[in-house]
Design a protein around this motif. Sequence first.
Motif, PDB file in Angstrom:
ATOM      1  N   VAL A  18     -32.942  36.061 -51.271  1.00 24.19           N
ATOM      2  CA  VAL A  18     -32.686  36.977 -52.380  1.00 24.19           C
ATOM      3  C   VAL A  18     -33.906  37.842 -52.649  1.00 24.19           C
ATOM      4  O   VAL A  18     -33.810  39.047 -52.836  1.00 24.19           O
ATOM      5  CB  VAL A  18     -32.304  36.177 -53.650  1.00 24.19           C
ATOM      6  CG1 VAL A  18     -32.353  37.057 -54.869  1.00 24.19           C
ATOM      7  CG2 VAL A  18     -30.927  35.584 -53.486  1.00 24.19           C
ATOM      8  N   THR A  42     -36.121  46.613 -56.753  1.00 25.99           N
ATOM      9  CA  THR A  42     -35.292  45.400 -56.781  1.00 25.99           C
ATOM     10  C   THR A  42     -36.154  44.179 -56.489  1.00 25.99           C
ATOM     11  O   THR A  42     -36.023  43.139 -57.140  1.00 25.99           O
ATOM     12  CB  THR A  42     -34.168  45.513 -55.750  1.00 25.99           C
ATOM     13  OG1 THR A  42     -33.584  46.797 -55.863  1.00 25.99           O
ATOM     14  CG2 THR A  42     -33.127  44.452 -55.954  1.00 25.99           C
ATOM     15  N   THR A  61     -28.998  42.254 -58.669  1.00 28.03           N
ATOM     16  CA  THR A  61     -28.681  42.656 -57.299  1.00 28.03           C
ATOM     17  C   THR A  61     -27.378  43.430 -57.238  1.00 28.03           C
ATOM     18  O   THR A  61     -27.242  44.368 -56.450  1.00 28.03           O
ATOM     19  CB  THR A  61     -28.601  41.436 -56.369  1.00 28.03           C
ATOM     20  OG1 THR A  61     -27.807  40.442 -56.989  1.00 28.03           O
ATOM     21  CG2 THR A  61     -29.990  40.894 -56.088  1.00 28.03           C
ATOM     22  N   LEU A 115     -36.768  41.103 -59.073  1.00 31.81           N
ATOM     23  CA  LEU A 115     -36.384  39.737 -58.700  1.00 31.81           C
ATOM     24  C   LEU A 115     -37.572  38.785 -58.811  1.00 31.81           C
ATOM     25  O   LEU A 115     -37.425  37.642 -59.248  1.00 31.81           O
ATOM     26  CB  LEU A 115     -35.821  39.730 -57.281  1.00 31.81           C
ATOM     27  CG  LEU A 115     -34.445  40.374 -57.182  1.00 31.81           C
ATOM     28  CD1 LEU A 115     -34.059  40.565 -55.728  1.00 31.81           C
ATOM     29  CD2 LEU A 115     -33.415  39.519 -57.879  1.00 31.81           C
ATOM     30  N   SER A 143     -28.082  46.921 -58.470  1.00 34.18           N
ATOM     31  CA  SER A 143     -28.921  47.584 -57.482  1.00 34.18           C
ATOM     32  C   SER A 143     -28.104  48.008 -56.271  1.00 34.18           C
ATOM     33  O   SER A 143     -28.271  49.120 -55.747  1.00 34.18           O
ATOM     34  CB  SER A 143     -30.048  46.631 -57.069  1.00 34.18           C
ATOM     35  OG  SER A 143     -30.828  47.208 -56.083  1.00 34.18           O
ATOM     36  N   TRP A 144     -27.204  47.135 -55.849  1.00 38.90           N
ATOM     37  CA  TRP A 144     -26.359  47.474 -54.702  1.00 38.90           C
ATOM     38  C   TRP A 144     -25.487  48.692 -55.019  1.00 38.90           C
ATOM     39  O   TRP A 144     -25.390  49.628 -54.217  1.00 38.90           O
ATOM     40  CB  TRP A 144     -25.493  46.262 -54.352  1.00 38.90           C
ATOM     41  CG  TRP A 144     -24.693  46.392 -53.112  1.00 38.90           C
ATOM     42  CD1 TRP A 144     -24.992  47.132 -52.007  1.00 38.90           C
ATOM     43  CD2 TRP A 144     -23.451  45.777 -52.853  1.00 38.90           C
ATOM     44  NE1 TRP A 144     -24.021  47.007 -51.069  1.00 38.90           N
ATOM     45  CE2 TRP A 144     -23.057  46.164 -51.555  1.00 38.90           C
ATOM     46  CE3 TRP A 144     -22.640  44.899 -53.577  1.00 38.90           C
ATOM     47  CZ2 TRP A 144     -21.876  45.715 -50.983  1.00 38.90           C
ATOM     48  CZ3 TRP A 144     -21.467  44.458 -52.999  1.00 38.90           C
ATOM     49  CH2 TRP A 144     -21.086  44.865 -51.721  1.00 38.90           C
ATOM     50  N   VAL A 194     -29.844  44.792 -49.593  1.00 38.19           N
ATOM     51  CA  VAL A 194     -29.602  44.502 -51.009  1.00 38.19           C
ATOM     52  C   VAL A 194     -28.246  43.824 -51.172  1.00 38.19           C
ATOM     53  O   VAL A 194     -28.089  42.910 -51.995  1.00 38.19           O
ATOM     54  CB  VAL A 194     -29.694  45.789 -51.848  1.00 38.19           C
ATOM     55  CG1 VAL A 194     -29.205  45.544 -53.242  1.00 38.19           C
ATOM     56  CG2 VAL A 194     -31.113  46.269 -51.891  1.00 38.19           C
ATOM     57  N   SER A 219     -28.767  40.324 -50.425  1.00 38.84           N
ATOM     58  CA  SER A 219     -29.395  39.693 -51.573  1.00 38.84           C
ATOM     59  C   SER A 219     -28.355  39.369 -52.640  1.00 38.84           C
ATOM     60  O   SER A 219     -28.369  38.291 -53.241  1.00 38.84           O
ATOM     61  CB  SER A 219     -30.463  40.661 -52.105  1.00 38.84           C
ATOM     62  OG  SER A 219     -31.291  40.042 -52.985  1.00 38.84           O
ATOM     63  N   PHE A 220     -27.426  40.314 -52.864  1.00 41.83           N
ATOM     64  CA  PHE A 220     -26.412  40.072 -53.887  1.00 41.83           C
ATOM     65  C   PHE A 220     -25.542  38.886 -53.520  1.00 41.83           C
ATOM     66  O   PHE A 220     -25.260  38.022 -54.366  1.00 41.83           O
ATOM     67  CB  PHE A 220     -25.568  41.320 -54.092  1.00 41.83           C
ATOM     68  CG  PHE A 220     -24.298  41.051 -54.858  1.00 41.83           C
ATOM     69  CD1 PHE A 220     -23.061  41.203 -54.256  1.00 41.83           C
ATOM     70  CD2 PHE A 220     -24.345  40.601 -56.156  1.00 41.83           C
ATOM     71  CE1 PHE A 220     -21.900  40.932 -54.958  1.00 41.83           C
ATOM     72  CE2 PHE A 220     -23.190  40.335 -56.863  1.00 41.83           C
ATOM     73  CZ  PHE A 220     -21.955  40.497 -56.261  1.00 41.83           C
TER      74      PHE A 220
END
Lengths: 640, 195, 98
Positions: A11, A128, A97, A132, A100-101, A42, A45-46
């Motif tokens: 992440v 991001t 996330t 995080l 951000s995505w 990203v 990460s999500f």
Amino acid sequence: MQELFWLANTVVAAPLVGAVISGVGLKFLSRIVTHWLTTTLVALSFFCSLAILIGYINGRYATYDHNLYTWAQAGNLTLTVGFLIDRLSAVMITVVTFVSWMVHIYSIGYMADDPGYKRFFCYISLFTFAMLMLVMANNFMQLFFGWEGVGLVSYLLIGFWFKKSSAIFANLKAFLVNRVGDFGYLLGIAVIFYYFNTLHYADVFTQIKPATPTTLICILLFIGAMAKSAQIPLHVWLPDSMEGPTPISALIHAATMVTAGVYMVARMSPLFENSVLVLSLITIIGAATCFFMGILGVVQKDIKRIVAYSTLSQLGYMVVALGISAYSAAIFHLVTHAFFKALLFLGAGSAIIAMHHDQDIFNMGNLRKYMPITFVTMLIGSLALIGFPGTAGFYSKDLIIEAAKYSSAPAGEIAYYATLFSVFVTALYTFRLIFLVFFTNERMGNSVREHLHECKPVVTWPLIALAVPSVLVGMFMINGILHDFFADSIKVLPQNNVLAEFAQQQYTGPFSMLLHGFISMPFLLMLLGVATAWLCYVKYPNIPSVLTKRAYIVRTILINKYGFDLLYEKIIMPCVRWCGYGLWKIADVLLIDRLVVNGTAYSIAGVARYLRVLQSGYLYHYVFTMIAGLLVLLLYLFYG
Amino acid sequence: MPDILFMIFASIAVLSALTVVLVKNPVYAVLSLIACFIATSLVWLGLDAEFLAWTLILVYVGAVLVLFLFIVMMLDIRFATMRARFSRWLPVGIAITAALVAMLLAFIAKDKFIPNADVAILAYGKDNVRNAELLGNHIFTNYLAQFEVAGVILLVAIIAAIGLIYRGPRNRRQQNVHKQISADPRDRVRLVSGE
Amino acid sequence: MLQYLVFSLSLFGIGIAGLFINRKNIILLLMCIELILLSANTNFVIFAKYWGDIGGQAFVFFVMTVAAAEAAIGLALLVLVFRSIKSINVEDINQLKG
């Protein structure tokens, strides 16, 4: 816990990798590669954070506190990079996330014809990563690293179009005001280290005793939160930060960075619960921000500024919730606000693209004919913002208002009335925007009207994707919030626990809360606000101009944003500059340069001038001195 | 050493030392110093330091003080040029000297330096041991390195003295830098008339 | 024994007094230094006899060596000084004034 370790590291690391690669390869990677790389990372990460969140909801994972790497050690002070994953941070990272995505995807469309395209993606990935790191930190220094990181990237992104002088003024303003907050925050960290000898959350929280100066620590930490989350008086940077591109207004100044302060206070709830004074202070500041900033939204012309003042007002709600010890409600509102505010900003951006980057709402009108998807999504976002029953915003906002009603804190009444009347103001400025932009007559020029059309799917899909949680998240989360979902992460003293009281006395489930919402005071005020907006801007459009002439003084105050900018520019900054000048002229030039540095030289020369006489050149003087010295030496040897 | 002999020699030494300091003529001063050294060497004889007494006369008097005499006679000294100003430091100097002497006197007058018996003639160690032999044994066993170093010191002294003084063969033309620098135009040129 | 020590001490005192009241020439300075060295040597010899230790005399040996070397070089320097300033009066050597 192996998989949790890998998930957590992915992440954090994925956006960093994206940022670094796209940053290093600015010159030789193509645009398509850059945006695919960063967006995919990203997204990765999500999905990892979603997996973590689901694991926590299922009860599969427990609180995870792990030090990854010690990066410095000096005496007692050990600085580590570590992650603390629990339900609170799991929720936060999922929200961060996801937004951000969505912003990454949106930027593919919004920044399509911008020369700094690749740089933009590098920056938002970097942002991001920093956010995080902030959220997943397990010690104060790492949180501060993330804090500073998001501040830095905010500076870089507000001044993204660095050739525009207004953008440069705005980014400097944002950075400097944040610096003031960081100063307070750093002092807070120093006091924490002084008293607890450790910077690790877990160690600090277990060592809190009645004797520790939690008031001092919390005031200092809250100064940092005030600057980061734009509370009065350190709020002045947020409206000017609209100079940056719209996607970052959505990402940074609505959904994530400004909520870092709220998150930090919620995370530090064991510290804040100990100090009634600080909680009351927080409540008052939050209430003031919530109410007064909302009023400013009514007189703005720029579509982004309206949404910015709306952000300020909603942040005030979150801070009020923190102040009345309803930390979970604050986080809940943070989550729902992230979705609908990002939606509103992105929708506004879509309208701006269509209007060829004209942001004045008085030049728009009847856009619903041309941009249906934008219209529908923005309507959904606005309904969520004003707290229409059924939307996510309704659940979180009403929860705060009800909690304020139950609060027995000293400032609880102020909190209640401020949040209640803000509902009216919020509805007023929100629907002023909706009516002026999407309804009423078309005021745009002919050239613009010919090219007016809905934006490409890469811009509208994120809008739809954000509209869904704006409606649904509320009813699914409210049960958990009220039934101690965050019990491990947030500590509330029993006498302050307004949410438990509310859950006990009034709450019987999301559906009944929905029905009850239709007959509650906030709903009434909301309808009143919508009706006022309709009256003033649709039915009788000359009312605003009449009011402007009659209430000239009020309008001047509002246009000048209550004079905060003037205060800083004309009074505080000259004082600071005067201090700096004084320190330069007196402390530096006079004392250090002349007195100490030159003075040392002169005094040495003066002493030397006197000592020079000893070198007479006469032999017998020297002989005399030698024998006298011999005498002294012998005296010392024999009798000393 | 019988007291009377010691008294005689000691007083000769002290008186000639005084003469060294007080007399005007430097040649007389050097000669008095020679007398002082000889008398002291005789005192040393009485203290069972025969080798050293002879060394004092041969080396010190015979070489060093004769060197002094050479220098005194070589340098053209007008011995009447005693600028007899009474320096204001003189009383202080006398005071300091007196203090030194008094302090040392006080120190040596303590009891620990006065042995119970008279200081008799001792043969250091065994009987019938010659002083030179004893001294030689001692130096060449314990202080051999220092002996060598002393030799080196003498060598250095020779080289230094020659290196400082020697200016080359007598009829070599050479620049006297000191004279060149201290040349004064007022000595060389005199304005007679200005026509 | 005391008389020997007094003798040595008086030579020492005369030497130091000579350093002070010397207004005339440098040679006198050097000679007073020789007197002081002599008194030190006498002291060594006295104590060599007193303690019965031949080491005192060994020390005299070395002191004498060094004194001779020092006298030689001192006189060489004196000659050099005389060559430049044509006088051996102590007060004339003041060029190293600070």
